[in-house]
Design a protein around this motif. Structure first.
Motif, mmCIF file in Angstrom:
data_model
loop_
_atom_site.group_PDB
_atom_site.id
_atom_site.type_symbol
_atom_site.label_atom_id
_atom_site.label_comp_id
_atom_site.label_asym_id
_atom_site.label_seq_id
_atom_site.Cartn_x
_atom_site.Cartn_y
_atom_site.Cartn_z
ATOM 1 N N TYR A 218 -6.339 2.957 3.506
ATOM 2 C CA TYR A 218 -6.032 1.698 4.185
ATOM 3 C C TYR A 218 -6.937 0.568 3.733
ATOM 4 C CZ TYR A 218 -2.526 3.959 7.017
ATOM 5 O OH TYR A 218 -1.383 4.624 7.410
ATOM 6 N N MET A 219 -8.152 0.884 3.304
ATOM 7 C CA MET A 219 -9.005 -0.128 2.680
ATOM 8 C C MET A 219 -8.350 -0.631 1.397
ATOM 9 S SD MET A 219 -12.714 1.749 3.130
ATOM 10 C CE MET A 219 -13.569 0.566 2.076
ATOM 11 N N LEU A 220 -7.850 0.300 0.599
ATOM 12 C CA LEU A 220 -7.171 -0.045 -0.646
ATOM 13 C C LEU A 220 -5.938 -0.898 -0.375
ATOM 14 C CD1 LEU A 220 -6.788 0.685 -3.797
ATOM 15 C CD2 LEU A 220 -5.232 2.448 -2.945
ATOM 16 N N LEU A 221 -5.138 -0.461 0.585
ATOM 17 C CA LEU A 221 -3.905 -1.171 0.911
ATOM 18 C C LEU A 221 -4.193 -2.618 1.319
ATOM 19 C CD1 LEU A 221 -0.807 -0.904 1.367
ATOM 20 C CD2 LEU A 221 -1.323 -0.201 3.704
ATOM 21 N N GLU A 222 -5.173 -2.792 2.186
ATOM 22 C CA GLU A 222 -5.494 -4.136 2.656
ATOM 23 C C GLU A 222 -5.993 -5.033 1.530
ATOM 24 O OE1 GLU A 222 -8.328 -6.365 6.008
ATOM 25 O OE2 GLU A 222 -8.530 -4.205 5.649
ATOM 26 N N GLN A 223 -6.913 -4.513 0.727
ATOM 27 C CA GLN A 223 -7.504 -5.326 -0.335
ATOM 28 C C GLN A 223 -6.478 -5.731 -1.390
ATOM 29 O OE1 GLN A 223 -10.727 -6.516 -0.500
ATOM 30 N NE2 GLN A 223 -10.887 -5.713 1.584
ATOM 31 N N LEU A 224 -5.630 -4.789 -1.788
ATOM 32 C CA LEU A 224 -4.677 -5.105 -2.853
ATOM 33 C C LEU A 224 -3.547 -5.991 -2.352
ATOM 34 C CD1 LEU A 224 -6.337 -2.989 -4.384
ATOM 35 C CD2 LEU A 224 -4.205 -2.208 -5.434
ATOM 36 N N GLU A 225 -3.065 -5.753 -1.143
ATOM 37 C CA GLU A 225 -2.009 -6.618 -0.620
ATOM 38 C C GLU A 225 -2.519 -8.044 -0.428
ATOM 39 O OE1 GLU A 225 -0.334 -4.681 2.829
ATOM 40 O OE2 GLU A 225 1.181 -3.664 1.580
ATOM 41 N N ASN A 226 -3.779 -8.190 -0.069
ATOM 42 C CA ASN A 226 -4.364 -9.529 0.068
ATOM 43 C C ASN A 226 -4.433 -10.265 -1.259
ATOM 44 O OD1 ASN A 226 -4.712 -9.281 2.829
ATOM 45 N ND2 ASN A 226 -6.866 -8.706 2.707
ATOM 46 N N ARG A 227 -4.399 -9.498 -2.357
ATOM 47 C CA ARG A 227 -4.468 -10.115 -3.685
ATOM 48 C C ARG A 227 -3.106 -10.176 -4.365
ATOM 49 N NH1 ARG A 227 -9.732 -10.221 -5.935
ATOM 50 N NH2 ARG A 227 -8.703 -10.832 -7.883
ATOM 51 N N GLY A 228 -2.035 -9.993 -3.602
ATOM 52 C CA GLY A 228 -0.702 -10.194 -4.142
ATOM 53 C C GLY A 228 -0.026 -8.989 -4.745
ATOM 54 N N TYR A 229 -0.641 -7.809 -4.596
ATOM 55 C CA TYR A 229 0.007 -6.588 -5.083
ATOM 56 C C TYR A 229 0.996 -6.070 -4.041
ATOM 57 C CZ TYR A 229 -3.614 -6.255 -8.714
ATOM 58 O OH TYR A 229 -4.451 -6.501 -9.777
ATOM 59 N N ILE A 230 2.076 -5.480 -4.514
ATOM 60 C CA ILE A 230 3.081 -4.882 -3.639
ATOM 61 C C ILE A 230 2.933 -3.368 -3.712
ATOM 62 C CG2 ILE A 230 5.555 -4.606 -3.200
ATOM 63 C CD1 ILE A 230 5.919 -7.377 -4.563
ATOM 64 N N ASN A 231 2.775 -2.746 -2.572
ATOM 65 C CA ASN A 231 2.665 -1.279 -2.511
ATOM 66 C C ASN A 231 4.078 -0.695 -2.564
ATOM 67 O OD1 ASN A 231 1.695 1.163 -0.008
ATOM 68 N ND2 ASN A 231 1.500 1.308 -2.210
ATOM 69 N N TYR A 232 4.662 -0.710 -3.771
ATOM 70 C CA TYR A 232 6.084 -0.360 -3.902
ATOM 71 C C TYR A 232 6.331 1.141 -3.845
ATOM 72 C CZ TYR A 232 5.238 0.588 -8.903
ATOM 73 O OH TYR A 232 4.771 1.078 -10.110
ATOM 74 N N GLU A 233 5.275 1.935 -3.975
ATOM 75 C CA GLU A 233 5.311 3.382 -3.749
ATOM 76 C C GLU A 233 3.936 3.752 -3.245
ATOM 77 O OE1 GLU A 233 4.880 7.651 -4.443
ATOM 78 O OE2 GLU A 233 3.713 6.076 -5.386
ATOM 79 N N ILE A 234 3.833 4.747 -2.396
ATOM 80 C CA ILE A 234 2.590 5.014 -1.677
ATOM 81 C C ILE A 234 1.361 4.955 -2.569
ATOM 82 C CG2 ILE A 234 1.323 6.746 -0.334
ATOM 83 C CD1 ILE A 234 3.594 5.330 1.169
ATOM 84 N N SER A 235 1.453 5.487 -3.781
ATOM 85 C CA SER A 235 0.285 5.543 -4.658
ATOM 86 C C SER A 235 0.266 4.446 -5.717
ATOM 87 C CB SER A 235 0.230 6.906 -5.365
ATOM 88 O OG SER A 235 0.139 7.965 -4.430
ATOM 89 N N ASN A 236 1.210 3.509 -5.651
ATOM 90 C CA ASN A 236 1.332 2.521 -6.721
ATOM 91 C C ASN A 236 1.434 1.103 -6.198
ATOM 92 O OD1 ASN A 236 1.843 3.981 -9.545
ATOM 93 N ND2 ASN A 236 2.666 5.246 -7.906
ATOM 94 N N PHE A 237 0.685 0.228 -6.839
ATOM 95 C CA PHE A 237 0.602 -1.173 -6.457
ATOM 96 C C PHE A 237 0.865 -2.023 -7.701
ATOM 97 C CE2 PHE A 237 -2.018 1.317 -3.703
ATOM 98 C CZ PHE A 237 -1.969 0.724 -2.449
ATOM 99 N N GLY A 238 1.856 -2.887 -7.613
ATOM 100 C CA GLY A 238 2.179 -3.727 -8.753
ATOM 101 C C GLY A 238 2.367 -5.168 -8.358
ATOM 102 N N LYS A 239 2.013 -6.063 -9.260
ATOM 103 C CA LYS A 239 2.363 -7.460 -9.061
ATOM 104 C C LYS A 239 3.847 -7.633 -9.386
ATOM 105 C CE LYS A 239 -2.233 -9.370 -9.875
ATOM 106 N NZ LYS A 239 -3.063 -10.310 -10.658
ATOM 107 N N PRO A 240 4.494 -8.650 -8.831
ATOM 108 C CA PRO A 240 5.926 -8.843 -9.106
ATOM 109 C C PRO A 240 6.207 -8.840 -10.606
ATOM 110 C CG PRO A 240 5.213 -10.308 -7.354
ATOM 111 C CD PRO A 240 3.963 -9.649 -7.873
ATOM 112 N N GLY A 241 7.213 -8.070 -11.007
ATOM 113 C CA GLY A 241 7.576 -7.969 -12.410
ATOM 114 C C GLY A 241 6.837 -6.887 -13.163
#
Length: 378
Positions: A218-241
C-alpha cells in the motif's frame, strides 16, 4: 493479436527465492539456441495466421545471450510468423549485463522495451537474495538504458525480511527519481525447494511477514499513483500509453505461444507446457519432436481462470463476458458469491464490471479463489 514468449533457461547464478526453470551452466547454449529456432519453425502454423503483436524474452536471464543471438531468434520469428508493423519486443535483463556498450548494441536491435531486474537499490537486500548485481549497477544501468530506450520497466521486490518500511520507501523514491514509464513490483514469496525456503526452515533467515508485505504494497500503491502511474494489474504500474502489451494480453486471455523449456502456451481453451529439462528439450527438437504436454480446459476451468486474471486488473471481471462465454448459471454463481465482497468493500461494481477496490487489491488472489466454480462438472 497474439504473442510469443521465449524462455531463456540460463542464469549466471541462482537467486535464493527463484523457482523458475534455469541452469547456471551455459555450455548447452548453442544447442539450446538451435532447439529454440527449431521449435519456432515447427509451430509456425499454430497461430492460424493470427498477427504477432508481442515478443517477450523471459527466463532465466535472457540478457546472458549475445545481441546477435537474440537478433537471430527474432529473425526466425519474422521468417515464420506474421507480425504487426511495430510489435512490442521486450528483453528481460539484469543490471550487471547492461553496460554502456551492451545497451547501445541492444538499441540497434529490434528490441524496443527493456524490463530490468533491479529488485532493490540496497546492497543488503541484493546480498540476501543472492542477486548477481550490486547496488551501484542497479543505479547505473538505468541511466545507461534511459540514454537509448524510451520504454523501460524495472522490477522491485517488497516484503524482504529485514527491509524496514523506511528503506522500502527509499527504494520507491529512488525508482521514481528516474521517471520511468513502468514499474513492476512483487511481494517476496517463499517457494518450495528454493534456497530461501531452506534458510527459513533452518532459522538462518527470518520468515516473510505477510503484514509487512501488505503494508509495503500500500505504500507502493500510494506513492506511484500520486506520481501518475496506473495500477493496471496488481503487480504492475504504468504511465498512460506504457502498459505492457505482452502481459496485458495474458490477463485478457489472448493466444500466446511459449517457446523453450518449461514455457507455457494458451489459446483460450487448450494449455500446453514444454518439458522443464534442458537436455530433454534439446534432444526432442533435434529429432523434430515437440516436448510438450497439453490439456483442454473445461468451461469451469476457463471461467475460473478468467475470474483469477480479470480481478487482478483494472478492467475487472465483465458480467457480459461471463454470461456470453460461460452461460447465465455462471453469472448467477459469480454474483451470489461476489456479493459479500461488495458488501465488505473489497470489490465494487462499475457498470457491469466487478473490480477490486484499493482495500481489496492485496487480497485479490484469495478473493478470486473463493469465487471459483468448484462443484460443477463441465
Amino acid at each position: 493479436m497474439s504473442g510469443i514468449y521465449i524462455h531463456i533457461p540460463f542464469c549466471k547464478q541462482a537467486c535464493h527465492y527463484c523457482d523458475f526453470h534455469f541452469s547456471t551452466q551455459l555450455k548447452k547454449k548453442v544447442p539450446m539456441l538451435g532447439a529454440l529456432k527449431k521449435e519456432l519453425e515447427l509451430r509456425k502454423n499454430e497461430l492460424g495466421g493470427e498477427m504477432v503483436d508481442t515478443i517477450y524474452f523471459g527466463g532465466g536471464t535472457p540478457s546472458v545471450l549475445e545481441t546477435d543471438e537474440i537478433n537471430a531468434l527474432i529473425e526466425t520469428i519474422y521468417d515464420n510468423y506474421q507480425c504487426t508493423e511495430q510489435p512490442e519486443i521486450t528483453l528481460e535483463a539484469n543490471p550487471d549485463d547492461l553496460s554502456g556498450n551492451r545497451v547501445a548494441q541492444l538499441s540497434k536491435s529490434p528490441i524496443n522495451r527493456l524490463s530490468i531486474g533491479v529488485q532493490s537499490f540496497f546492497e543488503e537486500d541484493l546480498k540476501l537474495m543472492n542477486r548477481a548485481h550490486d547496488a551501484a549497477e542497479a543505479r547505473s544501468c538505468i541511466e545507461e538504458a534511459k540514454s537509448h530506450f524510451d520504454n523501460i520497466s524495472i522490477d522491485l521486490i517488497y516484503g524482504i525480511p529485514g527491509m524496514i518500511d523506511k528503506r522500502w520507501l527509499e527504494n520507491i523514491e529512488t525508482a521514481l527519481s528516474y521517471d520511468l514509464p513502468h514499474v513492476s513490483s512483487y511481494a517476496l514469496t517463499v517457494e518450495p525447494k528454493t534456497a530461501l525456503k531452506k534458510f527459513i526452515d533452518k532459522g538462518i533467515m527470518d520468515d516473510v511477514d505477510d503484514e509487512q508485505a501488505q503494508r509495503q504494497f500500500y505504500m507502493l500503491l500510494e506513492q506511484l499513483e500520486n506520481r501518475g502511474y496506473i495500477n493496471y494489474e496488481i503487480s504492475n504500474f504504468g504511465k498512460p500509453g506504457y502498459f505492457s502489451r505482452n502481459n496485458t494480453s495474458y490477463w485478457k486471455g489472448k493466444t500466446y505461444l511459449g517457446i523453450g523449456p518449461s514455457a507455457h502456451s494458451f489459446d483460450g481453451k487448450i494449455r500446453g507446457w514444454n518439458v522443464a529439462n534442458n537436455t530433454l528439450y534439446i534432444k526432442s527438437l533435434e529429432h523434430g519432436e515437440l516436448p510438450m504436454e497439453k490439456e483442454t480446459l473445461s468451461v469451469k476451468d476457463q471461467y475460473n481462470e478468467y475470474v483469477m486474471t480479470g480481478l487482478r486488473t483494472v478492467w475487472g471481471v465483465s458480467e457480459n463476458k461471463i454470461a456470453s462465454d460461460f452461460g447465465p448459471m455462471y453469472l448467477e454463481y459469480f454474483r451470489q458469491h461476489a456479493q459479500k465482497y461488495l458488501d465488505s468493500g473489497h470489490l465494487q461494481l462499475e457498470t457491469e464490471n466487478w473490480v477490486a477496490t484499493k482495500k481489496g487489491k492485496f487480497l485479490v488472489d484469495g478473493i478470486a479463489s473463493d469465487l471459483f466454480m468448484i462443484n460443477l462438472e463441465s
